[in-house]
Each structure stands twice: as C-alpha cells, then as structure tokens.
Write an enzyme that holds these catalytic residues in place. Structure first.
Site, PDB file in Angstrom:
ATOM      1  N   LYS A   3       0.832  -1.205   0.000  1.00 56.52           N
ATOM      2  CA  LYS A   3       0.000   0.000   0.000  1.00 56.52           C
ATOM      3  C   LYS A   3       0.870   1.260   0.000  1.00 56.52           C
ATOM      4  CE  LYS A   3      -3.752  -2.283   2.536  1.00 56.52           C
ATOM      5  NZ  LYS A   3      -4.751  -2.103   3.612  1.00 56.52           N
ATOM      6  N   TYR A  53     -12.243  -3.740  -3.186  1.00 55.46           N
ATOM      7  CA  TYR A  53     -12.753  -3.732  -1.805  1.00 55.46           C
ATOM      8  C   TYR A  53     -14.276  -3.815  -1.746  1.00 55.46           C
ATOM      9  CZ  TYR A  53      -8.150  -2.718   0.287  1.00 55.46           C
ATOM     10  OH  TYR A  53      -6.843  -2.795   0.736  1.00 55.46           O
ATOM     11  N   PHE A  63     -15.467   2.025   7.643  1.00 53.18           N
ATOM     12  CA  PHE A  63     -14.127   2.417   7.195  1.00 53.18           C
ATOM     13  C   PHE A  63     -13.979   2.416   5.672  1.00 53.18           C
ATOM     14  CE2 PHE A  63     -14.104  -2.153   8.156  1.00 53.18           C
ATOM     15  CZ  PHE A  63     -13.576  -2.711   6.994  1.00 53.18           C
ATOM     16  N   ARG A 115      -0.609 -14.857   4.353  1.00 54.39           N
ATOM     17  CA  ARG A 115      -1.371 -14.180   5.414  1.00 54.39           C
ATOM     18  C   ARG A 115      -0.621 -14.244   6.742  1.00 54.39           C
ATOM     19  NH1 ARG A 115      -6.027 -11.054   4.860  1.00 54.39           N
ATOM     20  NH2 ARG A 115      -6.991 -12.070   6.659  1.00 54.39           N
ATOM     21  N   THR A 141      -4.606  -7.788  10.914  1.00 57.11           N
ATOM     22  CA  THR A 141      -4.942  -6.542  10.208  1.00 57.11           C
ATOM     23  C   THR A 141      -4.391  -5.274  10.869  1.00 57.11           C
ATOM     24  OG1 THR A 141      -6.983  -7.639   9.558  1.00 57.11           O
ATOM     25  CG2 THR A 141      -6.872  -5.285   9.153  1.00 57.11           C
ATOM     26  N   ARG A 174       3.348  -6.594   8.976  1.00 49.24           N
ATOM     27  CA  ARG A 174       2.643  -5.518   9.692  1.00 49.24           C
ATOM     28  C   ARG A 174       3.196  -5.341  11.102  1.00 49.24           C
ATOM     29  NH1 ARG A 174      -3.183  -7.681   7.636  1.00 49.24           N
ATOM     30  NH2 ARG A 174      -3.412  -6.427   5.741  1.00 49.24           N
ATOM     31  N   ASN A 226      -1.767  -0.113   7.057  1.00 47.15           N
ATOM     32  CA  ASN A 226      -1.204  -1.383   7.519  1.00 47.15           C
ATOM     33  C   ASN A 226      -0.279  -2.036   6.489  1.00 47.15           C
ATOM     34  OD1 ASN A 226      -3.219  -2.137   5.806  1.00 47.15           O
ATOM     35  ND2 ASN A 226      -4.188  -3.606   7.179  1.00 47.15           N
ATOM     36  N   HIS A 228      -1.750  -5.527   1.743  1.00 43.76           N
ATOM     37  CA  HIS A 228      -2.995  -6.292   1.661  1.00 43.76           C
ATOM     38  C   HIS A 228      -2.634  -7.661   1.108  1.00 43.76           C
ATOM     39  CE1 HIS A 228      -7.025  -7.573   0.470  1.00 43.76           C
ATOM     40  NE2 HIS A 228      -6.429  -8.004  -0.625  1.00 43.76           N
ATOM     41  N   GLU A 230      -9.532 -11.252  -6.837  1.00 48.94           N
ATOM     42  CA  GLU A 230      -8.678 -10.057  -6.806  1.00 48.94           C
ATOM     43  C   GLU A 230      -7.597 -10.038  -7.889  1.00 48.94           C
ATOM     44  OE1 GLU A 230      -7.176 -10.075  -2.789  1.00 48.94           O
ATOM     45  OE2 GLU A 230      -9.135  -9.571  -1.941  1.00 48.94           O
TER      46      GLU A 230
END
Ligand code: CMP
Length: 149
Positions: free
Chosen positions: A11, A51, A59, A87, A93, A104, A114, A117, A128
């Site tokens: 991000k 998303y 949010f 993950r 998260t 993270r 964070n 993704h 995705e």
C-alpha cells in the site's frame, strides 16, 4: 499441499516507508515464486472493485481514499498453500497488534495504514488477481530450487 496463487498489494505507506525491496525479499526468501509485479496508481473504480466486500462498512470511504492516494505495488505470489502462508507472514490486520516478525508487526502501527494487503482465501485471490493482472501478465516459469520447496 496444493499450489496456490495469491494477490499482495504494497500500500502507499509501504512505498513511502521504502520497504518495497524488504517485502519482496521476505517473500522470495520464504520460497514463494513471484509470478507478477506491477506498480500503479489505483483508480477509484479499481479500488471499489477490489474492496467491494467492505462496501457499507464505516471504514470503507477512508479505505478507498487511502488506497487511491499514492502508488501501490501489486504482485501475484505462488506456492504451496500460498494464501495461508502469505497471510501468516503479513500478520493480523491492525499493525499495532500484529506479531513482531510479521510484515505488519514490523512495519505498521495502525489498522488503516497497515502496509500490505493479502488475499484472505483462494476465492478472494481468484476474485482479486484479475483486477490487477491479465492472464498474460501472470508468468508461469520454474525456479531452479523448485525441488527443495
Ligand atoms: P486490507 O487487508 O487491505 O483489507 C481491508 C482493509 O480495511 C484492511 O486491510 C484495513 O487496512 C482496513 N480497515 C480499516 N478498519 C478496519 C476494520 N475495522 N476491520 C478490517 N479492516 C479495516
């Protein structure tokens, strides 16, 4: 374990923290194969598609504003059980709560910024990946150490 593909986004805060190389390095050293890479400014349309599952959540607006606010690095990673492995490497998260040793946990302090993704299931990954890559952009090649992974 079945071979899986998963989508990861670095991000805008990850790009600004100058840890693109660090993040790629972690995935490479783990033994995941990088099947696709792209740097892009995410459009509002692309962000809303990516998303869509969060539409209506409190949010959501901030999330769309944030992911479209600066450059993002998208990648497809491949490997055995890749969705769960990635993950785990990414961490929970909220950066403030994520375990040290995870991306993270090591580089993020908030839930909004964070850093990365990662697809949360094979179904999400299949939804995705085509948002960011055409089939032709996802490369099929063999790594020399494939027999040890
Ligand atoms: P990401 O993995 O990109 O998926 C959705 C994003 O929404 C998530 O990371 C967070 O950055 C952001 N977000 C903000 N608030 C929340 C929340 N309460 N629960 C889940 N995700 C949140």
């Amino acid at each position: 374990m079945p071979k899986e593909r998963t989508l990861v986004l670095i991000k805008p805060d990850g790009v600004m923290k100058k840890i693109i190389g660090e993040i790629f390095s972690r995935f490479e050293r783990k033994g995941l194969r990088i099947a696709a890479i792209k740097m892009l400014n995410v459009s509002i349309e692309t962000a809303e598609r990516h998303y869509s599952v969060h539409k209506g959540k409190p949010f959501y607006g901030g999330l769309i504003d944030y992911i479209t606010s600066g450059p993002v690095v998208a990648m497809v990673l491949e490997g055995s059980d890749a969705v769960a492995v990635v993950r785990k490497m990414v961490g929970t998260t909220d950066g403030a709560k994520a375990e040290p040793g995870t991306i993270r946990g090591d580089f993020a302090m908030s839930i909004n910024f964070n850093t990365v993704h990662a697809s949360d299931s094979v179904e999400s990954a299949n939804y995705e990946m085509p948002i960011f890559f055409t089939e032709k952009e996802i490369l099929d090649y063999e790594m020399p150490d494939k027999d040890f992974i």
